[in-house]
Design an enzyme around this catalytic site. Structure first.
Site, PDB file in Angstrom:
ATOM      1  N   LYS A  23       0.838  -1.208   0.000  1.00  0.00           N
ATOM      2  CA  LYS A  23       0.000   0.000   0.000  1.00  0.00           C
ATOM      3  C   LYS A  23       0.868   1.251   0.000  1.00  0.00           C
ATOM      4  CE  LYS A  23      -1.047   0.256   5.002  1.00  0.00           C
ATOM      5  NZ  LYS A  23      -0.673   1.632   5.329  1.00  0.00           N
ATOM      6  N   ARG A  99      -4.630  12.377  15.237  1.00  0.00           N
ATOM      7  CA  ARG A  99      -3.263  12.261  14.723  1.00  0.00           C
ATOM      8  C   ARG A  99      -2.822  13.603  14.129  1.00  0.00           C
ATOM      9  NH1 ARG A  99      -2.847   6.699  11.363  1.00  0.00           N
ATOM     10  NH2 ARG A  99      -0.632   7.270  11.456  1.00  0.00           N
ATOM     11  N   SER A 147       7.426  10.653   8.164  1.00  0.00           N
ATOM     12  CA  SER A 147       7.940  10.825   6.794  1.00  0.00           C
ATOM     13  C   SER A 147       6.803  11.080   5.814  1.00  0.00           C
ATOM     14  CB  SER A 147       8.718   9.575   6.366  1.00  0.00           C
ATOM     15  OG  SER A 147       7.861   8.440   6.320  1.00  0.00           O
ATOM     16  N   ASP A 291       7.200   0.091  11.388  1.00  0.00           N
ATOM     17  CA  ASP A 291       6.071  -0.832  11.276  1.00  0.00           C
ATOM     18  C   ASP A 291       6.466  -2.285  11.535  1.00  0.00           C
ATOM     19  OD1 ASP A 291       4.239   1.146  10.803  1.00  0.00           O
ATOM     20  OD2 ASP A 291       4.264   0.937   8.625  1.00  0.00           O
ATOM     21  N   ARG A 369      -1.972  -3.965  12.566  1.00  0.00           N
ATOM     22  CA  ARG A 369      -0.674  -4.599  12.842  1.00  0.00           C
ATOM     23  C   ARG A 369      -0.653  -5.331  14.191  1.00  0.00           C
ATOM     24  NH1 ARG A 369       1.768  -3.591   8.404  1.00  0.00           N
ATOM     25  NH2 ARG A 369       1.717  -1.528   7.422  1.00  0.00           N
TER      26      ARG A 369
END
Length: 411
Positions: A23, A99, A147, A291, A369
């Site tokens: 993705k 966020r 990033s 991640d 995750r």
């Protein structure tokens, strides 16, 4: 499905898995394609909800752009809609609106974007009111932030009348994701200068050139299969569609998992994972691949490998506070994640004398995750994963693929 119970495999694992498309690569390619006027031929489009949301919103004329919980989609589309002079309301789930996005908004305002905060300053929802180029073509911003802010600006930079120069201050986090962005831009004709000694990136004005682009399989998704091989008694898995010279920073899992007992051999179809002897301990800086931290932490906890982690500060502002989530759920597996140095050094270690008295039930915190990182623990002993549907965000076929190597059931 409310929860699923993963059982240990009853036989040796021998499998071929065609992974979901990346993705990360897909979302960058979708923005570039939009900036060419949708003239590129893209193949292996990701079926992850994040990418499908991006695709839908790029092709929508609706005023409200609801990104759900997709951070990359929020950041990239905010920049894209802003500089293409579109009027939009950018919003998402309650967690998405917690966020931060202020650093990106500040940069876009310098360039000429008219952006208002609908509620709390620095956070979505946002109101985009159009774009009038300011003539400013230099941005100074922190390098240790997400990033995604930097990549969002890079992607739209060639279309600015004078291009863009970005100066990053301090340490640069997740640099491979920035380099992925630049390399994909180069595929579509953009020349750039990146000086990592001064942390300066220069993008001259230029039009993206439409070219075919095949999106690679997802290395983040591959990490869970590395964990499965590491934890299973006997396993050999070939992951199809991966490249040795990948643009994806999460390909670092190859080197990390060698310490955890998995060897990688690249084939003409992907990479073959086999078991080797693991190390007793490992230290890793996850600055460039945050991640992967959950996957590695769980794997080490189950295998009894001591793990020192740095570079995981950004995990606190992901889909959930992943540091807190790991601290809570690892205890159910008999391990702890301890903050040794505040916001810097963490350690995973075993709880002395821990005995598992019942099947652990892992809370996933609306985080894909968390579900995928903990499920491989089922290779050793039964484990319950709550709200397993969260995997749709990045790897919709995860549970179907897992059924190739072991059994699971709804509970």
């Amino acid at each position: 499905m409310k929860s699923i119970l993963v059982h240990p495999p009853q036989k040796s694992i021998r499998a071929e898995i065609r992974l979901a498309a990346s993705k990360s690569e897909c979302n960058r390619a979708l923005i570039i394609n939009a900036l060419t006027g949708f003239k590129c031929e893209l193949s292996n489009i990701s079926e992850a909800r994040d990418s499908q949301t991006m695709l839908r919103l790029l092709n929508s004329n609706e005023t409200v752009a609801d990104v759900i919980d997709a951070g990359t989609t929020m950041r990239f589309l905010t920049a894209y809609f802003a500089v293409t002079d579109q009027t939009k309301i950018m919003t998402g789930t309650p967690r998405m609106c917690e966020r931060p996005i202020g650093i990106l908004v500040d940069a876009l305002r310098v360039l000429g974007a008219d952006i208002e905060y609908e509620k709390e300053t620095g956070y979505p929802p946002l109101k985009l009111n159009g774009f009038a180029y300011s003539g400013q073509n230099e941005i100074v911003m922190r390098g240790d932030v997400s990033s995604q802010y930097i990549s969002a600006l890079l992607l739209i930079a060639p279309g600015l009348p004078s291009g863009l120069k970005i100066k990053l201050e301090g340490e640069v986090g997740s640099k491979p994701y920035i380099e992925m962005t630049l390399n994909q831009m180069a595929h579509f004709g953009i020349e750039y200068k990146a000086d990592w000694h001064t942390n300066t990136i220069i993008i001259p004005p230029f039009k993206y050139q439409p070219h075919p682009y095949a999106i690679e399989s997802d290395w983040s998704g591959a990490s869970y299969w590395y964990s499965i091989v590491a934890l299973a008694d006997d396993a050999e898995v070939e992951l199809l569609g991966l490249k040795k010279d990948s643009l994806q920073g999460d390909s670092a899992i190859v080197d990390i998992m060698r310490h955890l007992g998995v060897e990688s051999v690249f084939t003409d179809r992907g990479v073959l994972l086999t078991k080797i002897a693991p190390a007793a301990s490992i230290g890793w800086d996850f600055t460039d691949c945050p991640d992967l931290a959950q996957t590695v932490a769980v794997c080490c906890a189950v295998k009894g490998i001591s793990l020192s982690l740095t570079g995981i500060e950004s995990l606190k502002i992901k889909e959930t506070d992943r540091v807190f989530a790991l601290q809570q759920e690892l205890q159910k597996l008999g391990a702890t994640l301890t903050e040794v140095e505040k916001d810097h050094l963490y350690e995973v270690s075993q709880i002395p004398g821990f005995e598992r008295k019942e099947t652990p039930s892992i809370h996933t915190y609306d985080d894909h995750r968390m579900a995928m990182a903990f499920a491989p623990a089922g290779m050793v002993a039964p484990i319950i994963i709550e709200e397993p549907g969260v995997v749709v965000k990045s790897y919709p076929g995860y549970w179907k693929d897992l059924s190739v190597v072991t059994t699971w059931e709804e509970v």
